[in-house]
Design an enzyme around this catalytic site. Structure first.
Site, PDB file in Angstrom:
ATOM      1  N   TYR A   1     -31.903  84.396 121.669  1.00 25.24           N
ATOM      2  CA  TYR A   1     -32.400  83.741 120.460  1.00 25.24           C
ATOM      3  C   TYR A   1     -32.908  82.342 120.827  1.00 25.24           C
ATOM      4  O   TYR A   1     -32.433  81.743 121.806  1.00 25.24           O
ATOM      5  CB  TYR A   1     -31.266  83.568 119.439  1.00 25.24           C
ATOM      6  CG  TYR A   1     -30.986  84.789 118.595  1.00 25.24           C
ATOM      7  CD1 TYR A   1     -31.667  84.990 117.396  1.00 25.24           C
ATOM      8  CD2 TYR A   1     -30.043  85.737 118.986  1.00 25.24           C
ATOM      9  CE1 TYR A   1     -31.411  86.108 116.609  1.00 25.24           C
ATOM     10  CE2 TYR A   1     -29.782  86.858 118.205  1.00 25.24           C
ATOM     11  CZ  TYR A   1     -30.474  87.035 117.014  1.00 25.24           C
ATOM     12  OH  TYR A   1     -30.227  88.136 116.234  1.00 25.24           O
TER      13      TYR A   1
ATOM     14  N   ASP B   1     -31.364  87.848 109.616  1.00 30.45           N
ATOM     15  CA  ASP B   1     -31.144  87.384 108.242  1.00 30.45           C
ATOM     16  C   ASP B   1     -32.439  86.989 107.540  1.00 30.45           C
ATOM     17  O   ASP B   1     -33.482  86.825 108.183  1.00 30.45           O
ATOM     18  CB  ASP B   1     -30.195  86.180 108.256  1.00 30.45           C
ATOM     19  CG  ASP B   1     -28.772  86.584 108.583  1.00 30.45           C
ATOM     20  OD1 ASP B   1     -28.371  87.706 108.206  1.00 30.45           O
ATOM     21  OD2 ASP B   1     -28.061  85.773 109.213  1.00 30.45           O
TER      22      ASP B   1
END
Lengths: 246, 246
Positions: B112, B54
């Site tokens: 992540y 994003d």
């Protein structure tokens, strides 16, 4: 009069350096601090650092002190500073100090770190905090060269300082080359450093690491006492004031 | 057709995310790469990543592939990319790949990391790369809460995805909370993550760490299958795609 000892860290990228420039005080770290503290105490405040840092140089730990005529609790001062200082200046400690404490005169030694990114592509997270030299450096030769800088020497060849009255004799306790995630850092520990000294020593050690100069050249450079003999001045954005010792 | 596998790192601060936006392709990482590669190969190039990131999200290691009709040496491609890509995108490896390699379909798992700066003053060197939460976090409670997220679950409550046809069932292998120099990082390892899933899980774990929610609330949130039950979406600038595994 009250005296406070303050430790701070800053990203120097956007500043003209530590010391107030008469025409642009708010583009200096000293000026930013004096401005905010002046508003809190409602009196002019002078902040004295352990020493100046040049434009673009960072500090992981700078130490300073300042006097006030009224007393405020350190916690109150910290909350106020956090609210009004920009995010590139962080206060890491603020304490009451004895009246005689002077951040510059009482400083015994300092530690600087110069960060070099040797990756082929510059590490995107270190672009502002390391000098990109995408080459394989000869570390043993750099360590040999560094050993010639240790101890007490006249560092006239390693400064851009023009003031001929000021002594250029300094003492270096240690120079350590350590690996980092994207290259190396060269740590310098000494009783004080001349203007641009760390950056010129780094530029010269890099000449050795790149094979453009032999480690023994350091001896000739020290003896020659001329800035023209040493290597280039490494850029400011790789340099961190790491620690100030009292 | 030739196929190349490329690994890259990027500082996502200035980008609208990985994926090309039709009106502003050069504000995306994919668009920047396709533009430079298109000039080098003199043909339109499509770069396929392991998945999109994003706006504002960083990658320490993203993996992608692209096909070309002419062959160039990886070293030549790397030199060209280094010359023309901006400094916030770094190629860490580029290799010939088998014709069948597909960066998205072949991806097995991803890791992540979400970085939280818990210092009273934000660390000036992490401002762009960590979320500043100047509070003491209850780490054991966060770990208890995290343990309820492990394994296979319907993560409907932990995504802002609106597409009702797409499955919201995912598997999380591990969640590790590690100390950093200025706070903590939460590592998530799973077979894939839904839109905003890592940021909503982080926002929810932070609610637990701050004492606003009990660890067991995670069970109710998972069962409820409603985005409204989970915590807020943590901001993008603390999130890093750390690793893509094949």
């Amino acid at each position: 009069m009250y005296n406070y000892k303050i430790s701070l860290a800053y990203d120097g990228s956007k500043y003209l350096g530590w010391q107030v420039q008469s025409n642009q005080p708010l583009k200096t770290i000293q000026g930013k601090l004096e401005n905010v503290l002046g508003k809190l105490f409602d009196e002019p405040i002078q902040v004295i650092a352990s020493g100046r840092t040049d434009a673009g140089v960072h500090a992981r730990m700078q130490v300073a002190n300042f006097h006030t005529t009224t007393y405020k609790n350190p916690e109150e001062i910290l909350h106020y500073l956090r609210q009004y200082l920009p995010q590139d200046i962080a206060i890491t400690s603020l304490k009451d100090a004895s009246e005689r404490f002077h951040a510059r005169y009482n400083c015994l030694t300092k530690r600087y770190g110069y960060y070099i990114d040797t990756n082929f592509f510059a590490d995107p997270f270190s672009v502002r905090f390391a000098y990109h030299v995408p080459e394989s450096l000869h570390l043993e030769k750099m360590e040999q060269a560094a050993s010639h800088l240790l101890g007490t020497h006249d560092f006239k060849s390693f400064t851009s300082m023009k003031n001929k009255k000021k002594s250029t004799i300094k003492h270096i306790h240690s120079i350590d080359i350590q690996p980092t995630s994207c290259g190396i850092v060269i740590y310098y520990h000494g009783n004080g450093f001349l203007q641009h000294q760390v950056r010129i020593m780094t530029g010269t050690l890099l000449e050795v690491g790149l094979g453009h100069m032999e480690p023994e050249a350091i001896l000739t450079i020290l003896e020659g006492k001329s800035r023209a003999l040493a290597g280039p001045t490494a850029p400011s954005h790789g340099l961190f004031l790491e620690e100030v010792l009292y």
